[in-house]
Design an enzyme around this catalytic site. Structure first.
Site, PDB file in Angstrom:
ATOM      1  N   HIS A   1       0.852  -1.283   0.131  1.00  0.00           N
ATOM      2  CA  HIS A   1       0.030   0.006   0.072  1.00  0.00           C
ATOM      3  C   HIS A   1       1.067   1.246   0.035  1.00  0.00           C
ATOM      4  CE1 HIS A   1      -2.600  -3.371   1.519  1.00  0.00           C
ATOM      5  NE2 HIS A   1      -3.474  -2.397   1.293  1.00  0.00           N
TER       6      HIS A   1
ATOM      7  N   GLU B   1      -0.087  -0.229  -5.585  1.00  0.00           N
ATOM      8  CA  GLU B   1      -1.113   0.777  -5.013  1.00  0.00           C
ATOM      9  C   GLU B   1      -2.393   0.629  -5.892  1.00  0.00           C
ATOM     10  OE1 GLU B   1      -1.409   3.323  -2.715  1.00  0.00           O
ATOM     11  OE2 GLU B   1      -3.354   3.841  -3.644  1.00  0.00           O
TER      12      GLU B   1
ATOM     13  N   ASP C   1      -4.483  -4.741  -6.263  1.00  0.00           N
ATOM     14  CA  ASP C   1      -4.623  -4.948  -4.860  1.00  0.00           C
ATOM     15  C   ASP C   1      -3.402  -5.474  -4.141  1.00  0.00           C
ATOM     16  OD1 ASP C   1      -5.438  -6.046  -2.509  1.00  0.00           O
ATOM     17  OD2 ASP C   1      -7.341  -6.341  -3.440  1.00  0.00           O
ATOM     18  N   GLY C   2      -3.153  -4.849  -3.181  1.00  0.00           N
ATOM     19  CA  GLY C   2      -1.813  -5.144  -2.356  1.00  0.00           C
ATOM     20  C   GLY C   2      -1.815  -6.465  -1.685  1.00  0.00           C
TER      21      GLY C   2
ATOM     22  N   ASP D   1       0.415  -1.608   4.896  1.00  0.00           N
ATOM     23  CA  ASP D   1       0.179  -0.531   5.434  1.00  0.00           C
ATOM     24  C   ASP D   1      -1.213   0.092   4.984  1.00  0.00           C
ATOM     25  OD1 ASP D   1       0.169   1.952   6.945  1.00  0.00           O
ATOM     26  OD2 ASP D   1       1.406   2.758   5.436  1.00  0.00           O
TER      27      ASP D   1
HETATM   28  C1  LIG Z   1      -1.861   4.286   4.789  1.00  0.00           C
HETATM   29  S1  LIG Z   1      -1.657   4.699   3.104  1.00  0.00           S
HETATM   30  C2  LIG Z   1      -0.228   4.096   2.607  1.00  0.00           C
HETATM   31  C3  LIG Z   1       0.926   4.929   3.194  1.00  0.00           C
HETATM   32  C4  LIG Z   1       2.400   4.758   2.804  1.00  0.00           C
HETATM   33  N1  LIG Z   1       2.546   3.347   3.031  1.00  0.00           N
HETATM   34  C5  LIG Z   1       3.231   5.512   3.749  1.00  0.00           C
HETATM   35  O1  LIG Z   1       3.819   4.888   4.785  1.00  0.00           O
HETATM   36  O2  LIG Z   1       3.735   6.668   3.047  1.00  0.00           O
HETATM   37  C6  LIG Z   1      -2.700   3.586   2.378  1.00  0.00           C
HETATM   38  C7  LIG Z   1      -2.769   3.423   0.819  1.00  0.00           C
HETATM   39  O3  LIG Z   1      -3.236   2.404   0.303  1.00  0.00           O
HETATM   40  C8  LIG Z   1      -4.022   2.419  -0.780  1.00  0.00           C
HETATM   41  N2  LIG Z   1      -4.834   1.406  -0.799  1.00  0.00           N
HETATM   42  C9  LIG Z   1      -6.319   1.038  -0.372  1.00  0.00           C
HETATM   43  N3  LIG Z   1      -6.510  -0.176  -0.533  1.00  0.00           N
HETATM   44  C10 LIG Z   1      -5.490  -0.802  -1.422  1.00  0.00           C
HETATM   45  C11 LIG Z   1      -5.514  -2.012  -1.695  1.00  0.00           C
HETATM   46  N4  LIG Z   1      -6.331  -3.052  -1.408  1.00  0.00           N
HETATM   47  N5  LIG Z   1      -4.341  -2.305  -2.571  1.00  0.00           N
HETATM   48  C12 LIG Z   1      -3.373  -1.668  -2.514  1.00  0.00           C
HETATM   49  N6  LIG Z   1      -3.288  -0.096  -2.096  1.00  0.00           N
HETATM   50  C13 LIG Z   1      -4.573   0.112  -1.410  1.00  0.00           C
HETATM   51  C14 LIG Z   1      -4.429   3.789  -0.608  1.00  0.00           C
HETATM   52  O4  LIG Z   1      -4.762   4.471  -1.870  1.00  0.00           O
HETATM   53  C15 LIG Z   1      -3.506   4.601   0.420  1.00  0.00           C
HETATM   54  O5  LIG Z   1      -2.573   5.158  -0.690  1.00  0.00           O
END
Ligand SMILES: C[S@@+](CC[C@H](N)C(=O)[O-])C[C@H]1O[C@@H](n2cnc3c(N)ncnc32)[C@H](O)[C@@H]1O
EC number: 2.1.1.266
Length: 277
Positions: free
Chosen positions: A42, A115, A140-141, A161
């Site tokens: 993420h 992402e 999807d992560g 995350d």
């Molecule tokens: C908490 S933020 C990440 C922050 C980043 N890891 C950091 O530490 O700077 C969560 C991110 O996950 C993305 N996201 C939400 N659901 C997701 C999924 N199923 N798979 C991948 N990314 C996803 C959101 O768009 C968001 O950008």
């Protein structure tokens, strides 16, 4: 529909806990010349302007990284990673997890960044365009993680995350990591989770505890809720599988004071083995 935008929260106390822990893991991985990989499920948008409307609206960085940037106990490598994003010496831009990882990356190391959000993925692509050995995955992560394992090279760190804006993120996290661990049991896995007044993380931790996975460390920082506070985040935690040697002792030394600087006098930090060797 994904509504979470990390720009509102970048540099807050939770980012500090997450990114300082990651920095110490990268320091340990970098002690050997052997290559490593970093997998971010993420990733978010890589860099965050601390003067943006989003950052100003919440002011979370003011009580977060801006509070402890010059604290003597903040790991130097984490401070350097932030400094590298701020050429003029002022702290106006905060690095997200991909930028933290890139600041430790050596020629032989590689990054896999996932992402799902349509806006964030565009930022991720634009901002990492010149990085070497970096793959961007618009997916999807939770599904992508096991699909990328075991990685080549076989040593490295995974960061999971999610924003936990959807309640199922808790069980999806535990399931994805359990599946991933079966494919790569020597990897270092780091899972960030919020500590809320109405705590929803405990059952995820229970799931990890009962999974059969060994060597699970939890690191938490939290403050007391105010008497009239009924919801919201009062701290956060990192769950680490296969943490580097003595990381627990290092964090135990620095976190109690940093927790108070970030979350106030009632704050406590705990570093404990959820499951031992
Ligand atoms: C908490 S933020 C990440 C922050 C980043 N890891 C950091 O530490 O700077 C969560 C991110 O996950 C993305 N996201 C939400 N659901 C997701 C999924 N199923 N798979 C991948 N990314 C996803 C959101 O768009 C968001 O950008």
């Amino acid at each position: 529909m994904l509504s979470y935008r990390h720009a509102f929260h970048a540099g807050n106390h939770a980012d500090v806990l997450k990114h300082l822990t990651m920095s110490l893991v990268f320091e340990a991985l970098g002690k050997k010349d052997k290559p490593y990989c970093y997998i971010d499920t993420h990733s978010g948008g890589v860099y965050y302007d601390l003067n943006s409307d989003e950052a100003r609206k919440t002011g979370e960085a003011i009580e977060g990284i801006l509070q402890v940037y010059n604290h003597p106990l903040l790991p130097k490598s984490y401070r350097s990673a932030i400094a590298r994003c701020n050429d003029d010496g002022r702290l106006t831009r905060y690095p997200g997890s991909p930028a933290i990882a890139q600041s430790f990356q050596r020629e032989q190391d590689c990054l896999h960044l996932m992402e799902l959000h349509n806006t964030e993925i565009e930022l991720l692509k634009q901002r990492t365009g010149r990085w070497h050995h970096t793959s961007i995955h618009h997916r999807d992560g939770f599904e992508g993680l096991p699909a990328l394992l075991p990685p080549n090279p076989r040593r490295g760190l995974v960061l999971v995350d999610p924003s936990y804006e959807i309640k199922s993120d808790y069980s999806k996290t535990a399931q994805a990591v359990e599946k991933a661990y079966k494919r790569w049991s020597t990897g270092i896995f780091a899972v960030w989770y919020p500590i809320l007044i109405a705590d929803k993380s405990r059952f995820m931790l229970d799931q990890f505890e009962q999974s059969g996975i060994r060597k699970i460390l939890t690191i938490e920082m939290q403050r007391k809720a105010e008497p009239d506070e009924t919801f919201g985040m009062i701290g956060s935690g990192m769950l680490l599988i296969n943490p580097p040697y003595q990381l627990d002792q290092h964090l135990d030394t620095i976190l109690p004071e940093l927790a108070k600087a970030l979350l106030g006098d009632t704050a406590v930090a705990t570093v404990r083995w959820l499951v031992g060797e």
